[in-house]
Design a protein around this motif. Sequence first.
Motif, PDB file in Angstrom:
ATOM      1  N   LYS A   1       2.719  -7.549  -1.354  1.00 55.44           N
ATOM      2  CA  LYS A   1       1.930  -7.399  -0.126  1.00 55.44           C
ATOM      3  C   LYS A   1       0.665  -8.257  -0.127  1.00 55.44           C
ATOM      4  O   LYS A   1      -0.157  -8.124   0.769  1.00 55.44           O
ATOM      5  CB  LYS A   1       1.505  -5.935   0.058  1.00 55.44           C
ATOM      6  CG  LYS A   1       2.644  -4.934   0.119  1.00 55.44           C
ATOM      7  CD  LYS A   1       2.085  -3.520   0.221  1.00 55.44           C
ATOM      8  CE  LYS A   1       3.186  -2.480   0.263  1.00 55.44           C
ATOM      9  NZ  LYS A   1       2.625  -1.103   0.357  1.00 55.44           N
ATOM     10  N   ASP A   2       0.493  -9.106  -1.133  1.00 56.61           N
ATOM     11  CA  ASP A   2      -0.788  -9.767  -1.341  1.00 56.61           C
ATOM     12  C   ASP A   2      -0.801 -11.185  -0.771  1.00 56.61           C
ATOM     13  O   ASP A   2       0.187 -11.913  -0.857  1.00 56.61           O
ATOM     14  CB  ASP A   2      -1.113  -9.810  -2.835  1.00 56.61           C
ATOM     15  CG  ASP A   2      -1.149  -8.424  -3.447  1.00 56.61           C
ATOM     16  OD1 ASP A   2      -1.430  -7.463  -2.701  1.00 56.61           O
ATOM     17  OD2 ASP A   2      -0.881  -8.290  -4.648  1.00 56.61           O
ATOM     18  N   THR A   3      -1.950 -11.550  -0.213  1.00 54.65           N
ATOM     19  CA  THR A   3      -2.091 -12.870   0.406  1.00 54.65           C
ATOM     20  C   THR A   3      -3.561 -13.278   0.414  1.00 54.65           C
ATOM     21  O   THR A   3      -4.427 -12.510   0.012  1.00 54.65           O
ATOM     22  CB  THR A   3      -1.533 -12.853   1.847  1.00 54.65           C
ATOM     23  OG1 THR A   3      -1.554 -14.177   2.373  1.00 54.65           O
ATOM     24  CG2 THR A   3      -2.335 -11.934   2.739  1.00 54.65           C
TER      25      THR A   3
ATOM     26  N   GLY B   1       4.325 -12.771  -1.705  1.00 50.16           N
ATOM     27  CA  GLY B   1       3.568 -11.529  -1.650  1.00 50.16           C
ATOM     28  C   GLY B   1       2.849 -11.173  -2.928  1.00 50.16           C
ATOM     29  O   GLY B   1       2.331 -10.053  -3.049  1.00 50.16           O
ATOM     30  N   ASN B   2       2.763 -12.107  -3.878  1.00 52.21           N
ATOM     31  CA  ASN B   2       2.064 -11.856  -5.127  1.00 52.21           C
ATOM     32  C   ASN B   2       1.081 -12.987  -5.408  1.00 52.21           C
ATOM     33  O   ASN B   2       1.254 -14.104  -4.915  1.00 52.21           O
ATOM     34  CB  ASN B   2       3.054 -11.705  -6.281  1.00 52.21           C
ATOM     35  CG  ASN B   2       4.034 -10.570  -6.063  1.00 52.21           C
ATOM     36  OD1 ASN B   2       3.629  -9.435  -5.793  1.00 52.21           O
ATOM     37  ND2 ASN B   2       5.322 -10.862  -6.131  1.00 52.21           N
ATOM     38  N   ILE B   3       0.071 -12.698  -6.212  1.00 48.33           N
ATOM     39  CA  ILE B   3      -0.973 -13.665  -6.511  1.00 48.33           C
ATOM     40  C   ILE B   3      -0.700 -14.290  -7.878  1.00 48.33           C
ATOM     41  O   ILE B   3      -0.390 -13.597  -8.843  1.00 48.33           O
ATOM     42  CB  ILE B   3      -2.360 -13.001  -6.509  1.00 48.33           C
ATOM     43  CG1 ILE B   3      -2.592 -12.262  -5.183  1.00 48.33           C
ATOM     44  CG2 ILE B   3      -3.456 -14.039  -6.751  1.00 48.33           C
ATOM     45  CD1 ILE B   3      -2.503 -13.133  -3.955  1.00 48.33           C
TER      46      ILE B   3
ATOM     47  N   LEU C   1      -0.331 -12.458 -11.391  1.00 51.67           N
ATOM     48  CA  LEU C   1      -1.381 -11.457 -11.537  1.00 51.67           C
ATOM     49  C   LEU C   1      -1.057 -10.139 -10.853  1.00 51.67           C
ATOM     50  O   LEU C   1      -1.542  -9.093 -11.276  1.00 51.67           O
ATOM     51  CB  LEU C   1      -2.708 -11.999 -10.988  1.00 51.67           C
ATOM     52  CG  LEU C   1      -3.215 -13.316 -11.605  1.00 51.67           C
ATOM     53  CD1 LEU C   1      -4.526 -13.713 -10.952  1.00 51.67           C
ATOM     54  CD2 LEU C   1      -3.381 -13.181 -13.109  1.00 51.67           C
ATOM     55  N   THR C   2      -0.305 -10.169  -9.764  1.00 51.84           N
ATOM     56  CA  THR C   2       0.019  -8.942  -9.033  1.00 51.84           C
ATOM     57  C   THR C   2       1.512  -8.871  -8.780  1.00 51.84           C
ATOM     58  O   THR C   2       2.229  -9.877  -8.883  1.00 51.84           O
ATOM     59  CB  THR C   2      -0.730  -8.874  -7.686  1.00 51.84           C
ATOM     60  OG1 THR C   2      -0.229  -9.898  -6.807  1.00 51.84           O
ATOM     61  CG2 THR C   2      -2.228  -9.076  -7.884  1.00 51.84           C
ATOM     62  N   ASP C   3       1.974  -7.679  -8.454  1.00 55.56           N
ATOM     63  CA  ASP C   3       3.417  -7.477  -8.272  1.00 55.56           C
ATOM     64  C   ASP C   3       3.696  -6.516  -7.124  1.00 55.56           C
ATOM     65  O   ASP C   3       4.661  -5.763  -7.156  1.00 55.56           O
ATOM     66  CB  ASP C   3       4.024  -6.939  -9.569  1.00 55.56           C
ATOM     67  CG  ASP C   3       5.530  -7.106  -9.616  1.00 55.56           C
ATOM     68  OD1 ASP C   3       6.050  -7.997  -8.926  1.00 55.56           O
ATOM     69  OD2 ASP C   3       6.193  -6.334 -10.336  1.00 55.56           O
ATOM     70  N   SER C   4       2.837  -6.545  -6.092  1.00 57.90           N
ATOM     71  CA  SER C   4       2.992  -5.591  -4.991  1.00 57.90           C
ATOM     72  C   SER C   4       3.894  -6.103  -3.885  1.00 57.90           C
ATOM     73  O   SER C   4       4.456  -5.322  -3.124  1.00 57.90           O
ATOM     74  CB  SER C   4       1.621  -5.252  -4.394  1.00 57.90           C
ATOM     75  OG  SER C   4       1.125  -6.353  -3.649  1.00 57.90           O
TER      76      SER C   4
ATOM     77  N   PRO D   1       5.829 -20.055  -8.589  1.00 64.26           N
ATOM     78  CA  PRO D   1       4.890 -20.520  -7.562  1.00 64.26           C
ATOM     79  C   PRO D   1       4.893 -22.035  -7.463  1.00 64.26           C
ATOM     80  O   PRO D   1       5.245 -22.730  -8.422  1.00 64.26           O
ATOM     81  CB  PRO D   1       3.542 -19.998  -8.072  1.00 64.26           C
ATOM     82  CG  PRO D   1       3.722 -19.886  -9.542  1.00 64.26           C
ATOM     83  CD  PRO D   1       5.158 -19.482  -9.749  1.00 64.26           C
ATOM     84  N   PRO D   2       4.530 -22.588  -6.314  1.00 65.53           N
ATOM     85  CA  PRO D   2       4.533 -24.045  -6.143  1.00 65.53           C
ATOM     86  C   PRO D   2       3.651 -24.773  -7.137  1.00 65.53           C
ATOM     87  O   PRO D   2       3.889 -25.936  -7.431  1.00 65.53           O
ATOM     88  CB  PRO D   2       4.023 -24.226  -4.705  1.00 65.53           C
ATOM     89  CG  PRO D   2       4.336 -22.943  -4.020  1.00 65.53           C
ATOM     90  CD  PRO D   2       4.200 -21.883  -5.078  1.00 65.53           C
TER      91      PRO D   2
END
Length: 282
Positions: free
Chosen positions: A103-105, A84-86, A98-101, A68-69
Amino acid sequence: MTEPRWTGVPRKMRVVLAAAFAVVASACSRPSTRTDDVASAEAPAPPPQVPPSAIAPPPSASAAAAAPPCAGVRARPGVEAHEGNIHFCAQDGSARKLTDSGKDTSPMLSPDGKRIVFVRAEGIGPVEGDDARVTDNRILLHDLASGQTREIAKNGTCLSLWSPVFAFDDLVLLDTRGYEIPRYTHTSVCGVDLRTNPPVVKAIATGTDCVMAIRSGPYRGHLYAEGWRSPGPSAYFAIVDRSGRTVRELEASAFTEDPPEGPVAQTGAFCRPPRRLDFRKK
């Protein structure tokens, strides 16, 4: 070494010369010390050979893209959506996925820094009994201490869920901008009360352009809402509680022209840029 002939040499001289010859022969028989031998003795031992398999390769472009940046950047704790992950970004510059879907934003950290709310986009779905379609988003809540993630809202009472924000640590506001493929379009704000289990989703205000949490003063813990009502439409400005019940109606906007500063600045939902609220002039 060949012994020399002593013909014509007196006996005593022969003895002296023989002794000298023996000394020279002894010296010649010793191993010689060469310059390169000394250099090799003084030179340090070569470093051990490391097999190529033990050398870590430089990070690839794909690995750099996966970070991540916020990774490696010292900043206030926060959250980011990346590919697409948090990711949770700590103050020391470390980042935790934290997530691996995929689809997350739209993540947001709670004011107390303990939980994260975000959108999981599932696509477009139909509205039951209607030919319109809405975004089939789900709103999820992640607890940083336990690592657990749970759903707190989906299409139902409120449709097309977007842009979750924390009004307070235990109240999430959602932008629900009506139908994605509409015959008509409306704007409303829904609230998710995290004090109940399961969380209760309620419409806070309809026809609303802005809802802000009131964090100080006599209306602390309430919400300020402004927008347009039908029929008309007519503008309205009101203080509402967490369930959307009107506590006080105002004749004009409570926004001041001053930029937010210090602890009196309010946290806005769908009000950009954030502005200060002042109810004393009403």
